[in-house]
Structure formats: C-alpha cells, structure tokens
Design an enzyme around this catalytic site. Structure first.
Site, PDB file in Angstrom:
ATOM      1  N   ASP A  19      -7.138  -9.778 -60.022  1.00  0.00           N
ATOM      2  CA  ASP A  19      -7.793 -10.022 -58.738  1.00  0.00           C
ATOM      3  C   ASP A  19      -7.665 -11.521 -58.418  1.00  0.00           C
ATOM      4  O   ASP A  19      -6.627 -11.962 -57.943  1.00  0.00           O
ATOM      5  CB  ASP A  19      -9.247  -9.557 -58.880  1.00  0.00           C
ATOM      6  CG  ASP A  19     -10.039  -9.603 -57.589  1.00  0.00           C
ATOM      7  OD1 ASP A  19      -9.500  -9.204 -56.544  1.00  0.00           O
ATOM      8  OD2 ASP A  19     -11.204 -10.033 -57.622  1.00  0.00           O
ATOM      9  N   ARG A  75     -16.836   4.997 -62.959  1.00  0.00           N
ATOM     10  CA  ARG A  75     -15.702   4.775 -63.864  1.00  0.00           C
ATOM     11  C   ARG A  75     -14.967   6.067 -64.219  1.00  0.00           C
ATOM     12  O   ARG A  75     -13.776   6.050 -64.495  1.00  0.00           O
ATOM     13  CB  ARG A  75     -16.175   4.119 -65.173  1.00  0.00           C
ATOM     14  CG  ARG A  75     -16.645   2.683 -65.019  1.00  0.00           C
ATOM     15  CD  ARG A  75     -16.778   2.060 -66.408  1.00  0.00           C
ATOM     16  NE  ARG A  75     -17.587   0.852 -66.417  1.00  0.00           N
ATOM     17  CZ  ARG A  75     -17.135  -0.375 -66.141  1.00  0.00           C
ATOM     18  NH1 ARG A  75     -15.864  -0.540 -65.825  1.00  0.00           N
ATOM     19  NH2 ARG A  75     -17.939  -1.401 -66.185  1.00  0.00           N
TER      20      ARG A  75
HETATM   21  P1  IMP Z   1     -10.260 -11.653 -61.868  1.00  0.00           P
HETATM   22  O1  IMP Z   1     -10.618 -12.553 -62.986  1.00  0.00           O
HETATM   23  O2  IMP Z   1     -10.875 -12.063 -60.588  1.00  0.00           O
HETATM   24  O3  IMP Z   1      -8.783 -11.398 -61.731  1.00  0.00           O
HETATM   25  O4  IMP Z   1     -11.036 -10.322 -62.169  1.00  0.00           O
HETATM   26  C1  IMP Z   1     -10.499  -9.155 -62.555  1.00  0.00           C
HETATM   27  C2  IMP Z   1     -11.646  -8.210 -62.838  1.00  0.00           C
HETATM   28  O5  IMP Z   1     -12.472  -8.040 -61.676  1.00  0.00           O
HETATM   29  C3  IMP Z   1     -11.115  -6.850 -63.138  1.00  0.00           C
HETATM   30  O6  IMP Z   1     -10.854  -6.720 -64.504  1.00  0.00           O
HETATM   31  C4  IMP Z   1     -12.233  -5.937 -62.630  1.00  0.00           C
HETATM   32  O7  IMP Z   1     -13.173  -5.686 -63.654  1.00  0.00           O
HETATM   33  C5  IMP Z   1     -12.893  -6.711 -61.530  1.00  0.00           C
HETATM   34  N1  IMP Z   1     -12.453  -6.211 -60.200  1.00  0.00           N
HETATM   35  C6  IMP Z   1     -11.664  -6.837 -59.307  1.00  0.00           C
HETATM   36  N2  IMP Z   1     -11.454  -6.089 -58.217  1.00  0.00           N
HETATM   37  C7  IMP Z   1     -12.132  -4.940 -58.419  1.00  0.00           C
HETATM   38  C8  IMP Z   1     -12.283  -3.729 -57.646  1.00  0.00           C
HETATM   39  O8  IMP Z   1     -11.737  -3.541 -56.546  1.00  0.00           O
HETATM   40  N3  IMP Z   1     -13.060  -2.766 -58.222  1.00  0.00           N
HETATM   41  C9  IMP Z   1     -13.661  -2.915 -59.416  1.00  0.00           C
HETATM   42  N4  IMP Z   1     -13.533  -4.010 -60.184  1.00  0.00           N
HETATM   43  C10 IMP Z   1     -12.774  -5.009 -59.683  1.00  0.00           C
HETATM   44 MG    MG Z   2     -15.998  -4.356 -63.401  1.00  0.00          MG
END
Ligand code: IMP
Ligand code: MG
Length: 179
Positions: free
Chosen positions: A102, A164
């Site tokens: 993300d 989930r």
């Molecule tokens: P990052 O560090 O921002 O890349 O976060 C990634 C984490 O955010 C993922 O492993 C998910 O647990 C959570 N995440 C990001 N987008 C979503 C979504 O659309 N639904 C659920 N969890 C999300």
């Molecule tokens: Mg999560």
C-alpha cells in the site's frame, strides 16, 4: 455477497487462477533451493497457505507480525515488529509473502529487517499492489493483482479484524468505515 461489501472485485476463481501462476513463478525461482517462507500476519495468511501449496518447492514456513494499522482504514505511520520470527534467517533465502503493498512502508521495513538479520536474499510475492497509494519506493518481485485505491476486504484482508474469511476480495462500503 456480504452486505457490507459494495461489490466483488476479485472472485474466488480469479484469485485461484492467478495464485497458480504465482506458484509457477515461485517453482521456477526457487528450484533447488530451500527458502524460508515468511507469512506477515495476519492479512497474508490465506494467500500464504494457497500460494505455497501452488509452488512445487521445498520451503520452510515462518510467521511474524508487522503492523502500522490499528482498527482504521488509514495507515498510522511507521510499521513496527509486533511478533518476531520463530527461527533465524541468517544465510537463508527469504520468501516474504505479503497481502498488499500500500504505502510501501511495511515492505521497506521488512526488507531492512531481513537484511539486518543476515538473510542471503529476499524475494517478495504480493497478492495485491496499490501503486497510487505509495509514499516510499517499494516493489514486490511478483504481484498477483494491481488494484485501484479502494478499501478491500476478504481472502485474509480485514477491516477491524473482520471479513478475513470471505473467499473473495470485495470493496468495503464507505459507510462501514466512515461512521
Ligand atoms: P503499507 O505499509 O502501507 O504498505 O501497508 C500494507 C498493509 O496495510 C497491508 O499488509 C494491509 O494489512 C494493510 N492494508 C492496506 N490496504 C488495505 C486494504 O485495502 N484492506 C485491508 N488492509 C489493507
Ligand atoms: Mg490489516
């Protein structure tokens, strides 16, 4: 479909077909090697179980939890290690299995973490990628689906620990997380 979902983005069949392709990619990548496959709990757990069974490789399994999300749909900043691995990755080929890339912060944190622990190599396979949300430079080595900036649930992904176990990936209704 679950009433809290607006629509199904990826069906069970679409996911299964793409996970088989990810499995084939891993089979080729890790031929003759024994990687430590790391499941980043909890969102990756369903994908982890499926993709490792689709890969004809001799992998060990380990688990850890890195988190930057509370019961929120918006990232709360720097990820931290909530639960450490069971075993050492020193000198090992690490295969990190991620649910979504993300902002990219989790991936950057984890790549650093494995390097610090002396991993010989780090390969990342991600179920989903949201390139529009990136704030730090980060990329998985294999992505199953590149998706738009919508909040997704199911196939391991949660909102406040729910949804989930949905077998598909759905778009969560805004009303559910904006109230
Ligand atoms: P990052 O560090 O921002 O890349 O976060 C990634 C984490 O955010 C993922 O492993 C998910 O647990 C959570 N995440 C990001 N987008 C979503 C979504 O659309 N639904 C659920 N969890 C999300
Ligand atoms: Mg999560």
């Amino acid at each position: 479909m679950h009433p809290d979902c607006e629509r199904v983005l990826l069906t069970e069949q679409q996911i299964a077909a793409r996970v088989r392709e990810a499995g084939d990619w891993l089979t080729a990548r890790f031929a003759g090697r024994t990687p430590v496959a790391v499941c980043n709990l909890k969102g990756s757990v369903v994908f982890f179980a499926d993709v490792l069974r689709a890969a004809k490789i001799d992998a060990e399994m380990d688990f850890m939890a890195v988190s930057s999300y509370g019961a929120n749909a918006v990232s709360s900043g720097k990820p931290y290690v909530k639960r450490d691995l069971f075993s050492s990755v020193e000198g090992r080929d690490v295969l990190l299995v991620e649910d979504i890339v993300d902002t990219g912060r989790t991936l950057v944190t984890l790549r650093e973490f494995f390097k610090e622990r002396g991993a010989a190599s780090v390969t990342v396979v991600a179920l989903l990628d949201k390139p529009a949300r990136r704030v730090v430079k980060a990329a998985a080595d294999f992505v199953c689906f590149s998706v738009e900036d919508e909040f997704l649930v199911g196939y391991g992904l949660d909102y406040a620990e729910r949804y989930r176990n949905l077998p598909y990936i759905g778009v969560l209704k805004r009303a559910v997380y904006e109230k």
